[in-house]
Design an enzyme around this catalytic site. Structure first.
Site, PDB file in Angstrom:
ATOM      1  N   ASN A   1     -27.679  -0.967 -43.436  1.00 35.57           N
ATOM      2  CA  ASN A   1     -26.573  -0.957 -44.390  1.00 35.57           C
ATOM      3  C   ASN A   1     -26.801  -2.058 -45.420  1.00 35.57           C
ATOM      4  O   ASN A   1     -27.171  -3.183 -45.054  1.00 35.57           O
ATOM      5  CB  ASN A   1     -25.249  -1.188 -43.654  1.00 35.57           C
ATOM      6  CG  ASN A   1     -24.911  -0.051 -42.703  1.00 35.57           C
ATOM      7  OD1 ASN A   1     -25.099   1.105 -43.037  1.00 35.57           O
ATOM      8  ND2 ASN A   1     -24.433  -0.387 -41.516  1.00 35.57           N
TER       9      ASN A   1
ATOM     10  N   GLU B   1     -21.686  -5.516 -42.845  1.00 36.96           N
ATOM     11  CA  GLU B   1     -20.700  -6.522 -42.437  1.00 36.96           C
ATOM     12  C   GLU B   1     -21.317  -7.913 -42.314  1.00 36.96           C
ATOM     13  O   GLU B   1     -20.654  -8.908 -42.607  1.00 36.96           O
ATOM     14  CB  GLU B   1     -20.085  -6.131 -41.080  1.00 36.96           C
ATOM     15  CG  GLU B   1     -19.236  -4.878 -41.148  1.00 36.96           C
ATOM     16  CD  GLU B   1     -18.810  -4.384 -39.773  1.00 36.96           C
ATOM     17  OE1 GLU B   1     -19.093  -5.074 -38.764  1.00 36.96           O
ATOM     18  OE2 GLU B   1     -18.212  -3.306 -39.710  1.00 36.96           O
ATOM     19  N   VAL B   2     -22.540  -7.984 -41.838  1.00 38.72           N
ATOM     20  CA  VAL B   2     -23.181  -9.282 -41.619  1.00 38.72           C
ATOM     21  C   VAL B   2     -24.244  -9.497 -42.706  1.00 38.72           C
ATOM     22  O   VAL B   2     -25.171  -8.692 -42.838  1.00 38.72           O
ATOM     23  CB  VAL B   2     -23.834  -9.354 -40.223  1.00 38.72           C
ATOM     24  CG1 VAL B   2     -24.513 -10.704 -40.021  1.00 38.72           C
ATOM     25  CG2 VAL B   2     -22.793  -9.106 -39.132  1.00 38.72           C
TER      26      VAL B   2
ATOM     27  N   HIS C   1     -30.459  -6.692 -41.305  1.00 39.84           N
ATOM     28  CA  HIS C   1     -30.685  -6.166 -39.956  1.00 39.84           C
ATOM     29  C   HIS C   1     -30.920  -4.678 -40.046  1.00 39.84           C
ATOM     30  O   HIS C   1     -30.260  -3.981 -40.829  1.00 39.84           O
ATOM     31  CB  HIS C   1     -29.507  -6.469 -39.017  1.00 39.84           C
ATOM     32  CG  HIS C   1     -28.166  -6.176 -39.592  1.00 39.84           C
ATOM     33  ND1 HIS C   1     -27.578  -6.960 -40.575  1.00 39.84           N
ATOM     34  CD2 HIS C   1     -27.287  -5.173 -39.359  1.00 39.84           C
ATOM     35  CE1 HIS C   1     -26.404  -6.456 -40.895  1.00 39.84           C
ATOM     36  NE2 HIS C   1     -26.203  -5.363 -40.177  1.00 39.84           N
TER      37      HIS C   1
ATOM     38  N   HIS D   1     -30.675  -1.374 -37.748  1.00 32.02           N
ATOM     39  CA  HIS D   1     -30.143  -0.830 -36.498  1.00 32.02           C
ATOM     40  C   HIS D   1     -31.142   0.186 -35.949  1.00 32.02           C
ATOM     41  O   HIS D   1     -31.630   1.042 -36.700  1.00 32.02           O
ATOM     42  CB  HIS D   1     -28.836  -0.071 -36.751  1.00 32.02           C
ATOM     43  CG  HIS D   1     -27.703  -0.888 -37.292  1.00 32.02           C
ATOM     44  ND1 HIS D   1     -26.645  -1.294 -36.507  1.00 32.02           N
ATOM     45  CD2 HIS D   1     -27.438  -1.349 -38.533  1.00 32.02           C
ATOM     46  CE1 HIS D   1     -25.771  -1.963 -37.253  1.00 32.02           C
ATOM     47  NE2 HIS D   1     -26.229  -2.010 -38.486  1.00 32.02           N
TER      48      HIS D   1
ATOM     49  N   ASP E   1     -26.933  -4.785 -29.851  1.00 31.21           N
ATOM     50  CA  ASP E   1     -25.676  -4.878 -30.585  1.00 31.21           C
ATOM     51  C   ASP E   1     -24.518  -5.138 -29.615  1.00 31.21           C
ATOM     52  O   ASP E   1     -24.452  -4.553 -28.533  1.00 31.21           O
ATOM     53  CB  ASP E   1     -25.424  -3.576 -31.369  1.00 31.21           C
ATOM     54  CG  ASP E   1     -24.386  -3.760 -32.462  1.00 31.21           C
ATOM     55  OD1 ASP E   1     -24.756  -3.758 -33.645  1.00 31.21           O
ATOM     56  OD2 ASP E   1     -23.183  -3.918 -32.122  1.00 31.21           O
ATOM     57  N   ILE E   2     -23.620  -5.990 -30.010  1.00 31.38           N
ATOM     58  CA  ILE E   2     -22.501  -6.381 -29.140  1.00 31.38           C
ATOM     59  C   ILE E   2     -21.485  -5.248 -28.984  1.00 31.38           C
ATOM     60  O   ILE E   2     -20.744  -5.209 -27.997  1.00 31.38           O
ATOM     61  CB  ILE E   2     -21.843  -7.678 -29.699  1.00 31.38           C
ATOM     62  CG1 ILE E   2     -21.133  -8.439 -28.603  1.00 31.38           C
ATOM     63  CG2 ILE E   2     -20.919  -7.382 -30.869  1.00 31.38           C
ATOM     64  CD1 ILE E   2     -20.759  -9.865 -29.000  1.00 31.38           C
TER      65      ILE E   2
HETATM   66  P1  AMP Z   1     -23.489  -3.912 -40.282  1.00 32.47           P
HETATM   67  O1  AMP Z   1     -22.181  -3.199 -40.427  1.00 32.47           O
HETATM   68  O2  AMP Z   1     -24.664  -3.035 -40.635  1.00 32.47           O
HETATM   69  O3  AMP Z   1     -23.509  -5.236 -41.000  1.00 32.47           O
HETATM   70  O4  AMP Z   1     -23.669  -4.168 -38.730  1.00 32.47           O
HETATM   71  C1  AMP Z   1     -23.348  -5.385 -38.105  1.00 32.47           C
HETATM   72  C2  AMP Z   1     -23.520  -5.161 -36.633  1.00 32.47           C
HETATM   73  O5  AMP Z   1     -23.581  -6.415 -36.000  1.00 32.47           O
HETATM   74  C3  AMP Z   1     -22.397  -4.373 -35.957  1.00 32.47           C
HETATM   75  O6  AMP Z   1     -22.941  -3.217 -35.331  1.00 32.47           O
HETATM   76  C4  AMP Z   1     -21.826  -5.364 -34.939  1.00 32.47           C
HETATM   77  O7  AMP Z   1     -21.408  -4.756 -33.743  1.00 32.47           O
HETATM   78  C5  AMP Z   1     -23.008  -6.299 -34.726  1.00 32.47           C
HETATM   79  N1  AMP Z   1     -22.685  -7.649 -34.266  1.00 32.47           N
HETATM   80  C6  AMP Z   1     -21.765  -8.491 -34.778  1.00 32.47           C
HETATM   81  N2  AMP Z   1     -21.767  -9.659 -34.114  1.00 32.47           N
HETATM   82  C7  AMP Z   1     -22.724  -9.551 -33.156  1.00 32.47           C
HETATM   83  C8  AMP Z   1     -23.224 -10.415 -32.142  1.00 32.47           C
HETATM   84  N3  AMP Z   1     -22.721 -11.658 -31.971  1.00 32.47           N
HETATM   85  N4  AMP Z   1     -24.204  -9.976 -31.338  1.00 32.47           N
HETATM   86  C9  AMP Z   1     -24.704  -8.733 -31.490  1.00 32.47           C
HETATM   87  N5  AMP Z   1     -24.294  -7.864 -32.433  1.00 32.47           N
HETATM   88  C10 AMP Z   1     -23.317  -8.262 -33.253  1.00 32.47           C
END
Ligand code: AMP
Length: 119
Positions: free
Chosen positions: A91, A99-100, A104, A106, A33-34
């Site tokens: 999530n 968010e994405v 995914h 975690h 994770d970034i």
């Molecule tokens: P979520 O809130 O469960 O959708 O988590 C999205 C996660 O993606 C967050 O923990 C971010 O820090 C992570 N994230 C977003 N962009 C990147 C990226 N380019 N590389 C790695 N992790 C990312």
């Protein structure tokens, strides 16, 4: 919700933006994770276009589901997290804080993780 091929994880899968890879196989990619929220914070994603756990569990072929579940376990094992313990989190949707919009899971570890949810 239909799959958005311009989401950031789709771009990582296409190699359009970099990631710090932890594991890859036919069905799965794992990367760090970034913005890590624990000493070890790895994201595991299926390579197929699934918006969320809900979408994946409903539509994915059994082989992709089995491959993904095994990969999540392997990534955690390879990171040395089995003996100390770790946490998995997926999530889903707005209330879940997703968010994405590409499934995914975690993997958090490397310290005691405290209560399961903020109270
Ligand atoms: P979520 O809130 O469960 O959708 O988590 C999205 C996660 O993606 C967050 O923990 C971010 O820090 C992570 N994230 C977003 N962009 C990147 C990226 N380019 N590389 C790695 N992790 C990312």
């Amino acid at each position: 919700m239909s799959y958005d091929p311009n989401n950031i994880f789709a771009k990582i899968l296409r190699g359009e933006i970099p990631c710090k890879k932890a594991y890859e196989d036919d069905h799965t990619l794992a990367f760090h994770d970034i913005r890590p929220q624990a000493p070890i914070h790895i994201l595991v994603i299926p390579k197929g276009p699934y918006v969320s756990w809900d979408d994946f569990s409903e539509r994915a072929p059994d082989a992709e589901i089995a491959g993904f579940v095994r990969a999540v376990g392997k990534v955690a094992r390879d990171a040395g997290l089995v003996a100390p313990g770790y946490r998995l989190l997926a999530n889903v949707g707005a209330a879940g804080g997703q968010e994405v919009p590409h499934l995914h899971v975690h993997i958090f570890g490397g310290r005691g993780l405290g209560p399961m949810l903020a109270r």
